[in-house]
Enzyme design. Structure first.
Site, PDB file in Angstrom:
ATOM      1  N   ALA A  18      79.089  26.860 108.933  1.00  0.00           N
ATOM      2  CA  ALA A  18      79.035  27.145 110.368  1.00  0.00           C
ATOM      3  C   ALA A  18      80.442  27.195 110.935  1.00  0.00           C
ATOM      4  O   ALA A  18      81.373  26.572 110.402  1.00  0.00           O
ATOM      5  CB  ALA A  18      78.212  26.089 111.101  1.00  0.00           C
ATOM      6  N   ASP A  19      80.584  27.948 112.012  1.00  0.00           N
ATOM      7  CA  ASP A  19      81.867  27.975 112.707  1.00  0.00           C
ATOM      8  C   ASP A  19      81.610  28.225 114.189  1.00  0.00           C
ATOM      9  O   ASP A  19      80.641  28.892 114.551  1.00  0.00           O
ATOM     10  CB  ASP A  19      82.784  29.062 112.147  1.00  0.00           C
ATOM     11  CG  ASP A  19      84.233  28.798 112.529  1.00  0.00           C
ATOM     12  OD1 ASP A  19      84.884  27.986 111.842  1.00  0.00           O
ATOM     13  OD2 ASP A  19      84.716  29.370 113.526  1.00  0.00           O
ATOM     14  N   THR A  20      82.470  27.669 115.011  1.00  0.00           N
ATOM     15  CA  THR A  20      82.352  27.806 116.465  1.00  0.00           C
ATOM     16  C   THR A  20      83.677  28.275 117.044  1.00  0.00           C
ATOM     17  O   THR A  20      84.731  27.739 116.690  1.00  0.00           O
ATOM     18  CB  THR A  20      81.959  26.455 117.105  1.00  0.00           C
ATOM     19  OG1 THR A  20      80.709  26.017 116.552  1.00  0.00           O
ATOM     20  CG2 THR A  20      81.825  26.585 118.615  1.00  0.00           C
TER      21      THR A  20
END
Length: 198
Positions: free
Chosen positions: A76-78
């Site tokens: 995941a990445d934000t």
């Protein structure tokens, strides 16, 4: 819910807490992926690529040590996006104040991509939320920097922390702004699991 050979390719304590919150059993996996936006790469494509790269790097690392393994890796990445510009983690106090000044009194987008991969496929889900900040004074920004909270945060803030007091409105997924969209992650895992069993 128990998931076969589930790994989380993230060192983020927030993502670990969120994944645990919805009852997913997993092992934390460390991966090394360069987080650099490419020329002419749109923000949604950038964050989706990072999540995919992390998940696939995790699968590759596990298969390298145990070729017969059947791992499922979640990456995941934000990112924080203001007026089309990706606001990365601050390099210093001046950079943090620059970013917080852009966000002060304005709306911005927070994009979180979740990727689920095994040795056959990789599925990616992108969730975009809109966050409105109230006006923030420079003194408040300086005081916030001194807490240490913005140091390793995209956009120089953590909504689940002290910076929650800057937020006047949010439209979308709160957990996605924190780092992992719970509903979409659960649905992705369930769909992936259903496909495995066919």
């Amino acid at each position: 819910m128990k998931q076969r050979n589930m790994y989380l390719a993230s060192q983020s304590p927030r993502r670990r807490e969120l994944l645990t919150q919805i009852g997913i059993e997993f092992t934390v996996l460390s991966v090394d992926v360069e987080e650099q936006q490419q020329a002419d790469e749109r923000a949604p494509d950038y964050v989706s690529r990072l999540a995919r790269d992390k998940a696939q790097a995790g699968v590759a690392a596990l298969l390298n040590t145990t070729p017969s393994a059947e791992p499922v890796v979640l990456g995941a990445d934000t990112i924080v996006v203001y007026a089309g510009q990706v606001l990365e983690k601050p390099v210093d106090e001046a950079d943090a104040i620059r970013m917080l000044s852009l966000l002060s009194g304005h709306e911005h987008e927070v994009m979180t991509a979740v990727a689920l991969a095994d040795n056959h496929r990789c599925w990616v889900e992108l969730v975009t939320s809109t966050v409105q900040f109230r006006a923030i004074s420079v003194i408040e920004m300086q005081d916030y920097w001194r807490t240490g909270e913005p140091v390793d945060k995209a956009g120089s803030y953590a909504i689940q922390g002290i910076a929650g007091k800057f937020v006047s409105h949010i439209s979308g997924s709160y957990s996605a702004v924190v780092g992992l969209p719970l509903m979409q992650t659960e649905q992705l895992i369930q769909a992936f699991k259903a496909k495995q069993n066919k």
